[in-house]
Design an enzyme around this catalytic site. Structure first.
Site, PDB file in Angstrom:
ATOM      1  N   LYS A 103      -7.440  33.809 -18.035  1.00  0.00           N
ATOM      2  CA  LYS A 103      -6.396  33.316 -17.759  1.00  0.00           C
ATOM      3  C   LYS A 103      -5.588  35.495 -17.701  1.00  0.00           C
ATOM      4  CE  LYS A 103      -2.223  33.949 -17.603  1.00  0.00           C
ATOM      5  NZ  LYS A 103      -1.254  35.544 -17.246  1.00  0.00           N
ATOM      6  N   GLY A 114      -1.408  39.530 -26.594  1.00  0.00           N
ATOM      7  CA  GLY A 114      -0.479  39.801 -26.543  1.00  0.00           C
ATOM      8  C   GLY A 114       0.547  39.833 -27.798  1.00  0.00           C
ATOM      9  N   THR A 148       3.648  39.165 -30.454  1.00  0.00           N
ATOM     10  CA  THR A 148       3.674  37.787 -31.412  1.00  0.00           C
ATOM     11  C   THR A 148       4.275  36.898 -31.002  1.00  0.00           C
ATOM     12  OG1 THR A 148       3.022  40.791 -33.090  1.00  0.00           O
ATOM     13  CG2 THR A 148       4.466  37.968 -33.802  1.00  0.00           C
ATOM     14  N   GLU A 149       5.423  37.449 -30.604  1.00  0.00           N
ATOM     15  CA  GLU A 149       6.369  36.074 -29.967  1.00  0.00           C
ATOM     16  C   GLU A 149       5.607  35.194 -28.796  1.00  0.00           C
ATOM     17  OE1 GLU A 149       9.162  38.183 -27.032  1.00  0.00           O
ATOM     18  OE2 GLU A 149      10.158  36.277 -26.607  1.00  0.00           O
ATOM     19  N   GLU A 208      -4.453  37.956 -31.776  1.00  0.00           N
ATOM     20  CA  GLU A 208      -5.437  38.951 -31.265  1.00  0.00           C
ATOM     21  C   GLU A 208      -2.899  39.963 -31.381  1.00  0.00           C
ATOM     22  OE1 GLU A 208      -5.115  43.234 -31.287  1.00  0.00           O
ATOM     23  OE2 GLU A 208      -6.063  42.542 -30.005  1.00  0.00           O
ATOM     24  N   CYS A 248      -2.336  48.069 -29.143  1.00  0.00           N
ATOM     25  CA  CYS A 248      -1.427  47.358 -30.159  1.00  0.00           C
ATOM     26  C   CYS A 248      -1.632  47.897 -31.883  1.00  0.00           C
ATOM     27  CB  CYS A 248      -2.048  45.938 -30.280  1.00  0.00           C
ATOM     28  SG  CYS A 248      -4.473  45.669 -30.336  1.00  0.00           S
TER      29      CYS A 248
HETATM   30  P1  NAI Z   1       2.737  38.773 -23.884  1.00  0.00           P
HETATM   31  O1  NAI Z   1       2.553  38.160 -24.809  1.00  0.00           O
HETATM   32  O2  NAI Z   1       4.136  38.026 -22.537  1.00  0.00           O
HETATM   33  O3  NAI Z   1       1.813  38.746 -22.583  1.00  0.00           O
HETATM   34  C1  NAI Z   1       0.047  38.574 -22.589  1.00  0.00           C
HETATM   35  C2  NAI Z   1      -0.362  37.677 -21.909  1.00  0.00           C
HETATM   36  O4  NAI Z   1       0.047  36.122 -22.785  1.00  0.00           O
HETATM   37  C3  NAI Z   1      -0.914  37.902 -20.550  1.00  0.00           C
HETATM   38  O5  NAI Z   1      -1.303  37.222 -20.092  1.00  0.00           O
HETATM   39  C4  NAI Z   1       1.027  36.866 -20.139  1.00  0.00           C
HETATM   40  O6  NAI Z   1       0.702  36.149 -18.933  1.00  0.00           O
HETATM   41  C5  NAI Z   1       0.661  35.556 -20.852  1.00  0.00           C
HETATM   42  N1  NAI Z   1       1.626  34.831 -21.902  1.00  0.00           N
HETATM   43  C6  NAI Z   1       3.386  35.086 -21.084  1.00  0.00           C
HETATM   44  N2  NAI Z   1       3.737  33.712 -22.429  1.00  0.00           N
HETATM   45  C7  NAI Z   1       2.952  32.863 -22.118  1.00  0.00           C
HETATM   46  C8  NAI Z   1       3.272  31.809 -22.524  1.00  0.00           C
HETATM   47  N3  NAI Z   1       4.332  30.879 -23.368  1.00  0.00           N
HETATM   48  N4  NAI Z   1       2.153  31.212 -22.830  1.00  0.00           N
HETATM   49  C9  NAI Z   1       0.894  31.610 -22.285  1.00  0.00           C
HETATM   50  N5  NAI Z   1       0.626  32.539 -21.988  1.00  0.00           N
HETATM   51  C10 NAI Z   1       1.733  33.019 -21.901  1.00  0.00           C
HETATM   52  O7  NAI Z   1       3.557  40.772 -23.502  1.00  0.00           O
HETATM   53  P2  NAI Z   1       4.213  41.320 -22.390  1.00  0.00           P
HETATM   54  O8  NAI Z   1       5.018  40.304 -22.043  1.00  0.00           O
HETATM   55  O9  NAI Z   1       3.206  41.733 -21.148  1.00  0.00           O
HETATM   56  O10 NAI Z   1       4.535  42.295 -23.540  1.00  0.00           O
HETATM   57  C11 NAI Z   1       5.334  41.923 -23.830  1.00  0.00           C
HETATM   58  C12 NAI Z   1       5.122  42.672 -25.565  1.00  0.00           C
HETATM   59  O11 NAI Z   1       3.635  41.948 -26.228  1.00  0.00           O
HETATM   60  C13 NAI Z   1       5.065  44.606 -25.170  1.00  0.00           C
HETATM   61  O12 NAI Z   1       6.081  45.260 -25.609  1.00  0.00           O
HETATM   62  C14 NAI Z   1       4.009  44.508 -27.059  1.00  0.00           C
HETATM   63  O13 NAI Z   1       4.388  45.205 -28.006  1.00  0.00           O
HETATM   64  C15 NAI Z   1       3.320  42.697 -26.663  1.00  0.00           C
HETATM   65  N6  NAI Z   1       1.626  43.127 -27.061  1.00  0.00           N
HETATM   66  C16 NAI Z   1       1.065  43.370 -27.448  1.00  0.00           C
HETATM   67  C17 NAI Z   1      -0.462  43.916 -27.237  1.00  0.00           C
HETATM   68  C18 NAI Z   1      -1.229  43.293 -27.660  1.00  0.00           C
HETATM   69  O14 NAI Z   1      -2.183  44.028 -27.587  1.00  0.00           O
HETATM   70  N7  NAI Z   1      -1.454  43.581 -29.303  1.00  0.00           N
HETATM   71  C19 NAI Z   1      -0.802  43.415 -25.147  1.00  0.00           C
HETATM   72  C20 NAI Z   1       0.246  43.596 -24.610  1.00  0.00           C
HETATM   73  C21 NAI Z   1       1.590  42.594 -25.388  1.00  0.00           C
END
Ligand code: NAI
Ligand code: MG
Length: 495
Positions: A192, A245, A247-248, A267, A301
């Site tokens: 996904k 993605g 931590t939340e 991660e 990250c």
């Molecule tokens: P996110 O964690 O919401 O999105 C990452 C992935 O998770 C996307 O594919 C999204 O569609 C999916 N996702 C979102 N909600 C989900 C759920 N309830 N169940 C399953 N999958 C879900 O991150 P977002 O909103 O794009 O970015 C927010 C913050 O997250 C950023 O500002 C950053 O701080 C952090 N982040 C960290 C990353 C890393 O590499 N560790 C990468 C992206 C964001």
């Protein structure tokens, strides 16, 4: 702003963008069962780049069925490890042959400079597939001398059907990090991609089919996290979920996975310390500190977002990093001289601008930057903040933008505790010529990666992942493979 004229995109790229993109389920490209689509946006302009199928629970169900069938009884289940490796190698070759096309897709969808996607994102993904292709034939159990008249051995078997949810900061590379170990071990996958950047993964799916991956081994369901992602994480017939993605959302994944106790690797975020001692090569450390935070616009990250500088050289390093920040050419990623593109989305743009405002209103000072750039697209200034204190949001929370907080420190004795004073533990940097000090501090840092006199060095062979709330498990290297296998102990009575 950068000034060069934008690169003319390849015909293959404009054709790819012009056709509505579908889901890959069981080897076929299909519309979402709801018929819905969503737009992928060009962050340099805010305009629509492509239209993509909006998969949801029904499509995830169909993809999981296909992946289950492929895992249990398809050609993949009977295929030799050597053949699996050959297909993966072929994916790498095809990807390499299409480097420019992928670089352009990545730049258009994510915003990052074309000069970076050409030399970092695409080649690193190619290398990852080759590295993991080599592992396919080297996944071994062991024989174990147990007590009694028994012969005992272990097998490492693929974990099964794997759901993989990836982010938008390195869309292609994150797909490679996830797919590599899953395919090498013989798992089947439902991928996904992030809704902000679905395009390169979809193109990769086409190449995977061309390379001979059997139907159902790789399924790609584009869509939103709350619908498609959540359905995948909660699915009772998925054996493992791998997520990168926030931590939340990582915590939501853990809850969703509890239903069938699927295995979970995560991660997540970071707030990584980058520590410069006064005995460092100051020029290299300064350039390294700028790269640690400004690479990929801080959307890493592992970004070195907390810069700790020994007090004697504090002013000098802050000045150096700020000078580098001023010189960075900010502009559309498709301009060949751009060094920093837009942030990925309006949401991220608002979030990062919000952090900059919060920092300034709480009393931090911007030596450079602190504002948005222009009125079109999602551009912000590379920013160096000083006069912070450990309680400020900008010091505690992941900003995920080109914003660094620079803080002085007095001695090596206090710095490990300060550096570890965060709920994260992904990476850390140390700059010093004193090799003993470097290693002893490296041992004390609670971080999955410690870079000494370098930063942002990645290799397919080197494990990557986090302590504390930065995650569970590791990606890349041998560690990643183990997390895609189950160990089976077999015990035979021999007399
Ligand atoms: P996110 O964690 O919401 O999105 C990452 C992935 O998770 C996307 O594919 C999204 O569609 C999916 N996702 C979102 N909600 C989900 C759920 N309830 N169940 C399953 N999958 C879900 O991150 P977002 O909103 O794009 O970015 C927010 C913050 O997250 C950023 O500002 C950053 O701080 C952090 N982040 C960290 C990353 C890393 O590499 N560790 C990468 C992206 C964001
Ligand atoms: Mg989100």
């Amino acid at each position: 702003m950068a000034t060069a004229t934008p690169l003319q995109m390849q015909d293959a790229v404009s054709q790819f963008l012009a056709t509505p993109r579908k889901l890959l389920i069981d080897g076929r490209w299909v519309a979402a069962s709801s018929g819905k689509t969503f737009d992928s946006i060009d962050p340099a302009t805010g305009e629509v780049l492509a239209r993509v199928a909006e998969g949801d629970k029904a499509d995830i169900d169909a993809a999981v069925k296909a992946a289950r069938r492929a895992f249990e009884s398809g050609p993949w289940a009977k295929m030799s490890a050597s053949e699996r490796g050959r297909i993966m190698w072929k994916i790498a070759d095809l990807l390499e042959q299409h480097t420019e096309e992928f670089a352009e897709l990545e730049t258009l969808d994510n915003g990052k400079p074309i000069s970076v996607s050409r030399v970092a994102d695409v080649p690193l993904a190619v290398d990852l597939f080759r590295y993991m292709a080599g592992w396919a034939t080297k996944i071994e159990g062991s024989t174990i001398p147990i007590s009694g008249p028994f012969f005992a051995y272990t097998r490492r078997e693929p974990i099964g059907v794997v759901g993989q949810i990836i982010p938008w900061n390195f869309p292609l590379l994150m797909a490679a990090w996830k797919l590599g170990p899953a395919l090498a071990t013989g798992c089947t996958v439902i991928l996904k991609p992030a809704e902000q950047t679905p395009l390169s993964a979809l193109r990769l799916g086409e190449l995977a089919m061309e390379a001979g991956l059997p139907p159902g081994v790789l399924n790609i369901v584009t869509g939103f996290g709350e619908t498609a992602g959540a359905a995948l994480a909660a699915h009772p017939d998925v054996d493992k979920i791998a997520f990168t993605g926030s931590t939340e959302v990582g915590k939501l994944i853990v809850h969703a996975a509890a239903g069938n106790l699927k295995k979970v690797t995560l991660e997540l975020g970071g707030k990584s310390p980058n520590i410069v001692f006064d005995d460092a090569d100051v020029n290299k450390a300064t350039a390294g500190a700028a790269n640690a935070i400004f690479f990929n616009h801080g959307q890493c990250c592992c970004a070195g977002s907390r810069l700790f500088i020994e007090d004697k050289i504090f002013d000098k390093v802050v000045e150096g990093v700020s000078e580098s920040a001023k010189k960075i050419r900010v502009g559309p990623g498709m301009n060949t001289d751009t060094q920093m593109g837009p942030l990925v989305s309006e949401e991220q743009f608002r979030r990062v601008c919000g952090y900059m405002e919060a920092g300034l209103s709480e009393g931090a000072k911007a030596v450079v930057g602190g504002k948005k750039v222009g009125n079109r697209g999602y551009f912000v200034e590379p920013t160096v903040l000083v006069n912070t204190n450990p309680k400020m949001k900008v010091v505690q929370e992941e900003i995920f933008g080109p914003v660094v907080t620079a803080m002085p420190f007095k001695s090596v004795d206090e710095i490990a505790a300060e550096a570890n004073n965060t709920s994260y533990g992904l990476a850390a940097g140390i700059w010093t010529k004193d090799i003993g000090k470097a290693h002893s501090l490296a041992n004390k840092l609670k971080a999955g990666t410690v870079w000494i006199n370098c930063y942002n060095v990645f290799d397919a062979a080197m494990p990557f992942g986090g302590y504390k709330q930065s995650g569970w498990g590791r990606e890349m290297g041998k560690e990643a493979l183990e997390l895609y296998t189950e160990t089976k102990a077999v015990c035979v009575k021999i007399n």
